[in-house]
Design an enzyme around this catalytic site. Structure first.
Site, PDB file in Angstrom:
ATOM      1  N   GLU A   1      -4.039 -10.612   6.862  1.00 27.01           N
ATOM      2  CA  GLU A   1      -4.170  -9.162   7.053  1.00 27.01           C
ATOM      3  C   GLU A   1      -4.953  -8.521   5.911  1.00 27.01           C
ATOM      4  O   GLU A   1      -5.676  -7.543   6.109  1.00 27.01           O
ATOM      5  CB  GLU A   1      -2.789  -8.512   7.174  1.00 27.01           C
ATOM      6  CG  GLU A   1      -2.067  -8.899   8.447  1.00 27.01           C
ATOM      7  CD  GLU A   1      -0.651  -8.358   8.495  1.00 27.01           C
ATOM      8  OE1 GLU A   1      -0.383  -7.550   9.401  1.00 27.01           O
ATOM      9  OE2 GLU A   1       0.162  -8.742   7.627  1.00 27.01           O
TER      10      GLU A   1
ATOM     11  N   LYS B   1       0.201   0.677  12.963  1.00 29.62           N
ATOM     12  CA  LYS B   1      -0.717  -0.464  12.982  1.00 29.62           C
ATOM     13  C   LYS B   1      -0.974  -0.809  14.443  1.00 29.62           C
ATOM     14  O   LYS B   1      -0.042  -1.109  15.191  1.00 29.62           O
ATOM     15  CB  LYS B   1      -0.111  -1.668  12.258  1.00 29.62           C
ATOM     16  CG  LYS B   1      -1.034  -2.878  12.213  1.00 29.62           C
ATOM     17  CD  LYS B   1      -0.386  -4.078  11.564  1.00 29.62           C
ATOM     18  CE  LYS B   1      -0.260  -3.872  10.085  1.00 29.62           C
ATOM     19  NZ  LYS B   1       0.119  -5.136   9.385  1.00 29.62           N
TER      20      LYS B   1
END
Length: 118
Positions: free
Chosen positions: A21, A98
């Site tokens: 990420e 997200k």
């Protein structure tokens, strides 16, 4: 008390606990609401008497640009910086989402909502 809202601020950032990420990044949406006494601004029609939403968006963008493992950490930084820089603000509610999180399932987004008052 009045409310100023910024809806669905789209930002590409690098938050998350996974190493990937931090390298690949992801799409985020931030929703922000601030409470302030806007009576004076309503009377004077002067930007200096209100909360400038351009500055709010800049704070969100800047804080989203600093990598964090947790959305909670990002949310708190946004709230703290708003209180630090904008004395007219009495309350903040922020949701950091997200989009398409890497959680091994068909989930369109995960989000954390945090709120605080001065």
């Amino acid at each position: 008390m009045s409310t100023i809202r910024l809806k669905n601020i789209k930002i590409y950032a690098f938050h998350g606990c996974l190493v990937e990420e931090g390298k690949i990044g992801s799409d985020y949406l931030v929703n922000l609401a601030v409470k302030a006494d806007l009576k004076r601004a309503a009377h004077t029609d002067e930007l200096s008497d209100t909360v400038d939403y351009v500055q709010l968006q800049k704070i969100v963008k800047d804080e989203m640009g600093i990598r964090s493992k947790l959305l909670e950490h990002v949310g708190k930084r946004i709230i703290d910086r708003i209180f630090e820089q904008l004395p007219l603000v009495n309350g903040v509610k922020v949701t950091v989402s997200k989009v398409n999180p890497p959680i091994g399932g068909d989930v369109s987004e995960v989000s954390v909502t945090m709120a605080s008052e001065r």
